[in-house]
Design a protein around this motif. Structure first.
Motif, short mmCIF file in Angstrom:
data_model
loop_
_atom_site.label_atom_id
_atom_site.label_comp_id
_atom_site.label_asym_id
_atom_site.label_seq_id
_atom_site.Cartn_x
_atom_site.Cartn_y
_atom_site.Cartn_z
N PRO A 104 1.02 -1.16 0.65
CA PRO A 104 0.03 0.06 -0.08
C PRO A 104 1.06 1.27 0.09
N ARG A 105 0.24 1.76 -0.44
CA ARG A 105 0.99 3.58 -0.65
C ARG A 105 2.01 4.05 0.14
N THR A 121 0.22 5.87 4.41
CA THR A 121 -1.07 5.53 3.80
C THR A 121 -2.10 4.52 4.76
N SER A 141 -3.76 0.54 4.63
CA SER A 141 -4.93 0.72 3.35
C SER A 141 -6.69 -0.07 4.70
N PRO A 142 -7.11 0.00 3.77
CA PRO A 142 -8.10 -1.02 4.35
C PRO A 142 -8.55 -2.30 4.55
N TRP A 143 -7.96 -3.19 3.62
CA TRP A 143 -7.64 -3.95 4.67
C TRP A 143 -6.69 -4.10 5.48
N GLU A 199 0.42 -5.53 7.39
CA GLU A 199 -0.13 -4.73 6.16
C GLU A 199 -0.05 -5.40 5.33
N HIS A 256 2.81 -1.66 -10.61
CA HIS A 256 1.90 -1.14 -8.89
C HIS A 256 1.37 0.22 -9.72
N THR A 292 -2.27 4.12 -5.40
CA THR A 292 -2.72 3.76 -4.32
C THR A 292 -1.68 2.71 -3.69
N GLN A 293 -0.58 2.26 -4.22
CA GLN A 293 0.46 1.95 -4.05
C GLN A 293 1.61 2.09 -4.30
#
Length: 182
Positions: free
Chosen positions: A77-78, A81, A83-85, A104, A129, A133-134
């Motif tokens: 993930p970026r 940030t 991530s929702p995960w 993560e 990527h 977002t990544q």
């Protein structure tokens, strides 16, 4: 930081499709494999049960070495940030009684025939990527950059009389209904 490696991240179809896209930039390139990776930030002063982490995340303690002549790249993930995960997975690990500050998930991609020139590497990075977002990392341990707390951004108050100048100077395109008058 604890790093674990999990199951294959791409089906054979998706792996072949990605390899075909990568070979448009570097014809000799070969995608060897892709695996889920888990970067875990434990609560300060604690040591989570690695066996429990492996069971819950369906991961292995450790990771397979890269094939000779290949390089590993890590899509995470970026940086900066959450991530929702990670939000849900961290909640689940805490619910299982594990002292985890955050977890993560990313993907390890092993590639043979990685080019030496920067231009081709940059083109391949765009295919590996989504920079919105990544992030693409060159080393597993670079995943530690996922966890530092980012300072809160400042808020600028612009007097109404200077709004049009600021709008132009900052390259903004604020519509009238996007402006909040205090």
């Amino acid at each position: 930081m604890i790093v674990l490696e999990g199951a294959p991240a791409l089906s054979p179809f998706r792996r072949d499709r990605l390899q075909t896209r990568l070979q448009t930039c570097a014809p000799g390139l070969r995608l060897i494999g892709a695996w889920h990776g888990y970067w875990i930030d434990p609560e300060p002063g604690s040591q989570p049960d690695v066996t429990a982490l492996c069971r819950i995340l369906q991961a292995e303690n450790g990771y397979a070495p890269a094939e000779a002549g290949s390089v590993s790249r890590f899509v995470v993930p970026r940086l900066g940030t959450l991530s929702p995960w990670a939000s849900k997975a961290t909640e689940l690990l805490r619910g299982a009684g594990l002292p985890v500050k955050r977890v993560e998930r990313g993907t390890r991609l092993d590639v043979a025939g990685w080019p030496a020139d920067a231009a081709t590497q940059a083109a391949l990075a765009k295919l590996l990527h989504d920079p919105m977002t990544q992030s693409l990392l060159d080393a597993r341990q670079a995943g530690a950059a996922l966890f530092p707390a980012q300072p809160a951004g400042g808020v600028d108050v612009i007097p109404l009389a200077q709004l049009e100048v600021a709008n132009t100077r900052l390259g903004l395109a604020l519509a009238e209904d996007e402006i909040e008058y205090l």
